[in-house]
Motif scaffolding. Structure first.
Motif, PDB file in Angstrom:
ATOM      1  N   ASP A   1      17.161 -60.599 -36.581  1.00  0.00           N
ATOM      2  CA  ASP A   1      17.805 -59.322 -36.922  1.00  0.00           C
ATOM      3  C   ASP A   1      17.061 -58.860 -38.545  1.00  0.00           C
ATOM      4  N   SER A   2      17.185 -59.891 -39.476  1.00  0.00           N
ATOM      5  CA  SER A   2      16.542 -59.257 -40.655  1.00  0.00           C
ATOM      6  C   SER A   2      15.102 -58.648 -40.605  1.00  0.00           C
ATOM      7  N   LEU A   3      14.379 -59.414 -39.650  1.00  0.00           N
ATOM      8  CA  LEU A   3      12.583 -58.844 -39.634  1.00  0.00           C
ATOM      9  C   LEU A   3      12.764 -57.336 -38.866  1.00  0.00           C
ATOM     10  N   ALA A   4      13.716 -57.332 -37.866  1.00  0.00           N
ATOM     11  CA  ALA A   4      13.822 -55.969 -37.376  1.00  0.00           C
ATOM     12  C   ALA A   4      14.294 -54.823 -38.136  1.00  0.00           C
ATOM     13  N   ASP A   5      15.216 -55.338 -39.120  1.00  0.00           N
ATOM     14  CA  ASP A   5      15.940 -54.302 -40.173  1.00  0.00           C
ATOM     15  C   ASP A   5      14.840 -53.844 -41.037  1.00  0.00           C
ATOM     16  N   VAL A   6      13.800 -54.820 -41.498  1.00  0.00           N
ATOM     17  CA  VAL A   6      12.794 -54.441 -42.399  1.00  0.00           C
ATOM     18  C   VAL A   6      11.921 -53.122 -41.703  1.00  0.00           C
ATOM     19  N   VAL A   7      11.661 -53.232 -40.250  1.00  0.00           N
ATOM     20  CA  VAL A   7      10.983 -52.426 -39.567  1.00  0.00           C
ATOM     21  C   VAL A   7      11.880 -50.953 -39.679  1.00  0.00           C
ATOM     22  N   SER A   8      13.051 -51.265 -38.993  1.00  0.00           N
ATOM     23  CA  SER A   8      13.889 -50.055 -38.694  1.00  0.00           C
ATOM     24  C   SER A   8      14.414 -49.362 -39.800  1.00  0.00           C
ATOM     25  N   PHE A   9      14.950 -50.038 -40.968  1.00  0.00           N
ATOM     26  CA  PHE A   9      15.537 -49.376 -42.106  1.00  0.00           C
ATOM     27  C   PHE A   9      14.696 -49.568 -43.295  1.00  0.00           C
ATOM     28  N   GLY A  10      13.529 -49.915 -43.220  1.00  0.00           N
ATOM     29  CA  GLY A  10      12.464 -49.868 -44.339  1.00  0.00           C
ATOM     30  C   GLY A  10      11.381 -49.119 -44.247  1.00  0.00           C
ATOM     31  N   ALA A  11      10.353 -49.314 -43.170  1.00  0.00           N
ATOM     32  CA  ALA A  11       9.339 -48.960 -42.812  1.00  0.00           C
ATOM     33  C   ALA A  11       9.485 -47.581 -42.062  1.00  0.00           C
ATOM     34  N   ALA A  12      10.394 -47.533 -41.283  1.00  0.00           N
ATOM     35  CA  ALA A  12      10.429 -46.324 -40.283  1.00  0.00           C
ATOM     36  C   ALA A  12      10.641 -44.912 -41.088  1.00  0.00           C
ATOM     37  N   PRO A  13      12.268 -45.094 -41.904  1.00  0.00           N
ATOM     38  CA  PRO A  13      12.548 -44.144 -42.797  1.00  0.00           C
ATOM     39  C   PRO A  13      11.561 -43.936 -44.036  1.00  0.00           C
ATOM     40  N   GLY A  14      10.876 -44.708 -44.367  1.00  0.00           N
ATOM     41  CA  GLY A  14       9.890 -44.569 -45.470  1.00  0.00           C
ATOM     42  C   GLY A  14       8.518 -43.653 -45.025  1.00  0.00           C
ATOM     43  N   LEU A  15       8.413 -44.135 -43.834  1.00  0.00           N
ATOM     44  CA  LEU A  15       7.268 -43.151 -43.402  1.00  0.00           C
ATOM     45  C   LEU A  15       7.551 -41.953 -42.946  1.00  0.00           C
ATOM     46  N   LEU A  16       8.958 -41.690 -42.371  1.00  0.00           N
ATOM     47  CA  LEU A  16       9.504 -40.597 -42.037  1.00  0.00           C
ATOM     48  C   LEU A  16       9.578 -39.607 -43.263  1.00  0.00           C
ATOM     49  N   MET A  17      10.074 -39.997 -44.276  1.00  0.00           N
ATOM     50  CA  MET A  17      10.395 -39.199 -45.486  1.00  0.00           C
ATOM     51  C   MET A  17       9.029 -38.755 -46.053  1.00  0.00           C
ATOM     52  N   TYR A  18       7.754 -39.705 -46.104  1.00  0.00           N
ATOM     53  CA  TYR A  18       6.730 -39.397 -46.604  1.00  0.00           C
ATOM     54  C   TYR A  18       6.026 -38.377 -45.819  1.00  0.00           C
ATOM     55  N   CYS A  19       6.092 -38.478 -44.564  1.00  0.00           N
ATOM     56  CA  CYS A  19       5.265 -37.425 -43.705  1.00  0.00           C
ATOM     57  C   CYS A  19       5.902 -36.292 -43.442  1.00  0.00           C
ATOM     58  N   TRP A  20       7.376 -36.197 -43.601  1.00  0.00           N
ATOM     59  CA  TRP A  20       8.162 -34.970 -43.447  1.00  0.00           C
ATOM     60  C   TRP A  20       8.161 -34.147 -44.806  1.00  0.00           C
ATOM     61  N   ALA A  21       8.422 -34.699 -45.881  1.00  0.00           N
ATOM     62  CA  ALA A  21       8.680 -34.000 -47.094  1.00  0.00           C
ATOM     63  C   ALA A  21       7.974 -34.673 -48.378  1.00  0.00           C
ATOM     64  N   LEU A  22       7.474 -35.619 -48.457  1.00  0.00           N
ATOM     65  CA  LEU A  22       6.820 -36.041 -49.737  1.00  0.00           C
ATOM     66  C   LEU A  22       5.396 -36.209 -49.807  1.00  0.00           C
ATOM     67  N   LYS A  23       4.674 -35.917 -48.786  1.00  0.00           N
ATOM     68  CA  LYS A  23       3.236 -35.833 -48.838  1.00  0.00           C
ATOM     69  C   LYS A  23       2.579 -34.924 -49.808  1.00  0.00           C
ATOM     70  N   PRO A  24       3.209 -33.839 -50.347  1.00  0.00           N
ATOM     71  CA  PRO A  24       2.603 -33.011 -51.419  1.00  0.00           C
ATOM     72  C   PRO A  24       2.550 -33.574 -52.568  1.00  0.00           C
ATOM     73  N   PHE A  25       3.605 -34.682 -52.967  1.00  0.00           N
ATOM     74  CA  PHE A  25       3.728 -35.130 -54.045  1.00  0.00           C
ATOM     75  C   PHE A  25       2.513 -36.420 -54.584  1.00  0.00           C
ATOM     76  N   GLY A  26       1.861 -36.392 -53.417  1.00  0.00           N
ATOM     77  CA  GLY A  26       0.690 -37.440 -53.628  1.00  0.00           C
ATOM     78  C   GLY A  26       1.089 -38.814 -53.671  1.00  0.00           C
ATOM     79  N   ARG A  27       0.583 -39.423 -55.173  1.00  0.00           N
ATOM     80  CA  ARG A  27       0.818 -40.919 -55.050  1.00  0.00           C
ATOM     81  C   ARG A  27       2.368 -41.005 -55.320  1.00  0.00           C
ATOM     82  N   LEU A  28       3.012 -40.285 -55.918  1.00  0.00           N
ATOM     83  CA  LEU A  28       4.318 -40.153 -56.230  1.00  0.00           C
ATOM     84  C   LEU A  28       5.362 -40.174 -55.092  1.00  0.00           C
ATOM     85  N   GLY A  29       4.722 -39.568 -53.863  1.00  0.00           N
ATOM     86  CA  GLY A  29       5.354 -39.389 -52.756  1.00  0.00           C
ATOM     87  C   GLY A  29       5.275 -40.778 -51.930  1.00  0.00           C
ATOM     88  N   TRP A  30       4.064 -41.246 -51.755  1.00  0.00           N
ATOM     89  CA  TRP A  30       4.036 -42.609 -50.784  1.00  0.00           C
ATOM     90  C   TRP A  30       4.726 -43.529 -51.694  1.00  0.00           C
TER      91      TRP A  30
END
Length: 250
Positions: free
Chosen positions: A67-96
């Motif tokens: 469950d913990s390993l799955a949560d790292v993907v679902s609630f860590g990697a997935a929302p982090g990638l979503l936020m970067y691609c959706w809104a934070l990419k223009p910030f460059g390094r600060l965004g990713w």
């Protein structure tokens, strides 16, 4: 492991992991609204796997780690990638870096939870739970689509939100876990009426109410921390004074 593993709760965990992975697939394909919905689906699966394990008596150490390993993907990697691609990419390094911070803080939060699970009261979470953080990300994306706002509407506010969520996950701020047994006991009739009214309001404006519920839950931690600060300070001073008095005794 030689005795086998329990299938049912781990299937729900696998479902949560699948939803998190498909969120990343949708993000890469540019379908951010669908990606946000899959994060919510992952949160539902994550809530069910633990309850199913407890109700059926099939909880196991393997299930906790999976469950913990799955949560790292679902609630860590997935929302982090979503936020970067959706809104934070223009910030460059600060965004990713914001996306990475969300991921690493989710991993740290889960590791700390596993270590403290036997020593912390079950009615309170120490730090913002990772499903709540990811669901707040999802609710933010859905709110922008619902209101017809572009992702560039206020990118600075979104960036601040991501850093705020990441820091809350690794903070000592306490959140209600809603695992209090008294919640399922008999309650006054007015509670049922209020619950029905709340369901009606949610059904009328699900996206807005979802965002409101999550923002209120996230704000409840810092507000509770500030409200109980004077009492904690008095308690710490009393304990410190007691220790000093013991040292002075012959």
């Amino acid at each position: 492991m030689r005795k086998g593993i329990y299938i049912l709760p781990n299937l729900f965990t696998a479902g949560s992991l699948f939803a998190g992975f498909y969120c990343m697939v949708s993000t890469v394909n540019g379908d951010y609204r669908t990606a946000a919905l899959w994060i919510l689906a992952s949160s539902i699966f994550d809530g069910l796997d633990g309850k199913v394990a407890r109700l059926t008596g099939t909880a196991s150490k393997f299930g906790v780690e999976f469950d913990s390993l799955a949560d790292v993907v679902s609630f860590g990697a997935a929302p982090g990638l979503l936020m970067y691609c959706w809104a934070l990419k223009p910030f460059g390094r600060l965004g990713w870096l914001a996306g990475f911070l969300l991921l690493v803080c989710a991993a740290l939060r889960l590791a700390r939870f596993n270590v403290q699970v036997e020593t912390v009261e079950s009615r309170r979470f120490v730090g913002l739970p990772t499903p709540a953080s990811a669901s707040m990300v999802s609710a933010t994306v859905l709110l922008f689509y619902h209101m017809g706002w572009p992702s560039s509407y206020n990118r600075v506010a979104i960036l601040v939100l991501i850093y705020f969520l990441a820091l809350l996950m690794v903070s000592n701020v306490r959140y209600n876990s809603f695992k209090d047994p008294s919640l399922i006991k008999r309650q006054p009739f007015a509670f049922l009426v209020l619950a029905v009214l709340l369901l009606i309001v949610i059904a009328a404006e699900p996206v807005i109410m979802l965002f409101t519920i999550f923002i209120c839950y996230i704000a409840s931690g810092p507000i509770g921390f500030l409200m109980t600060w004077p009492r904690r300070r008095r308690l710490e001073k009393a304990l410190h004074k007691g220790h000093e008095d013991l040292r002075k005794q012959p």
